[in-house]
Design a protein around this motif. Structure first.
Motif, PDB file in Angstrom:
ATOM      1  N   GLU A 283      -4.322 -32.225  17.246  1.00 40.05           N
ATOM      2  CA  GLU A 283      -4.368 -33.090  18.422  1.00 40.05           C
ATOM      3  C   GLU A 283      -5.342 -34.244  18.195  1.00 40.05           C
ATOM      4  N   CYS A 284      -4.930 -35.434  18.585  1.00 40.94           N
ATOM      5  CA  CYS A 284      -5.805 -36.604  18.487  1.00 40.94           C
ATOM      6  C   CYS A 284      -6.596 -36.750  19.787  1.00 40.94           C
ATOM      7  N   TYR A 285      -7.449 -37.771  19.856  1.00 41.63           N
ATOM      8  CA  TYR A 285      -8.273 -37.984  21.050  1.00 41.63           C
ATOM      9  C   TYR A 285      -7.453 -38.404  22.266  1.00 41.63           C
ATOM     10  N   ALA A 286      -6.269 -38.935  22.028  1.00 47.46           N
ATOM     11  CA  ALA A 286      -5.439 -39.404  23.142  1.00 47.46           C
ATOM     12  C   ALA A 286      -4.434 -38.364  23.617  1.00 47.46           C
TER      13      ALA A 286
ATOM     14  N   ASN B 184      -7.496 -33.978  29.346  1.00 47.35           N
ATOM     15  CA  ASN B 184      -8.239 -34.870  28.454  1.00 47.35           C
ATOM     16  C   ASN B 184      -9.483 -35.364  29.176  1.00 47.35           C
TER      17      ASN B 184
ATOM     18  N   LEU C 215     -11.544 -37.614  28.248  1.00 43.33           N
ATOM     19  CA  LEU C 215     -11.726 -39.064  28.132  1.00 43.33           C
ATOM     20  C   LEU C 215     -11.055 -39.848  29.255  1.00 43.33           C
TER      21      LEU C 215
END
Length: 104
Positions: free
Chosen positions: A45-48, A70, A72
């Motif tokens: 999984e990426c940050y987005a 998320n 973020l």
């Protein structure tokens, strides 16, 4: 002519998107497969990942679910507001006043 069409299309989509997303149910994007390339190819999984789902829950005031999808999103959503405000000013043919007008 084409540049003007592209400009107004971009601005109107930016203006109307939050209202359309508010009309959709908060769990509208919760089902289905991920389309993230890093998740599909590498399985990481990426940050987005989960950002769309988190933002949908955030704008429906479901902060616990947004945090779970998320973390973020609590940074991204407030940063989207000046961009939306900029589109409001652009539709009127004006530039945003103050520091935000210079930054965006």
């Amino acid at each position: 002519m084409i540049r003007k069409f592209v400009f107004y299309t971009r601005v109107w989509v930016t203006l109307l998107a939050p209202f359309v997303l508010l009309l959709l149910p908060a769990d509208f994007f919760d089902k289905g497969e991920s389309i993230c390339l890093s998740k599909m190819i590498a399985g990481v999984e990426c940050y987005a990942c989960g950002m769309t789902r988190a933002i949908m829950h955030f704008i429906h005031f479901e902060f616990k679910e947004a945090w779970a999808f998320n973390k973020l999103s609590f940074i991204v959503v407030p940063l989207l507001f000046p961009l939306w405000l900029k589109a409001v000013y652009e539709v009127q043919g004006k530039q945003m006043p103050g520091l935000l007008g210079k930054l965006t």
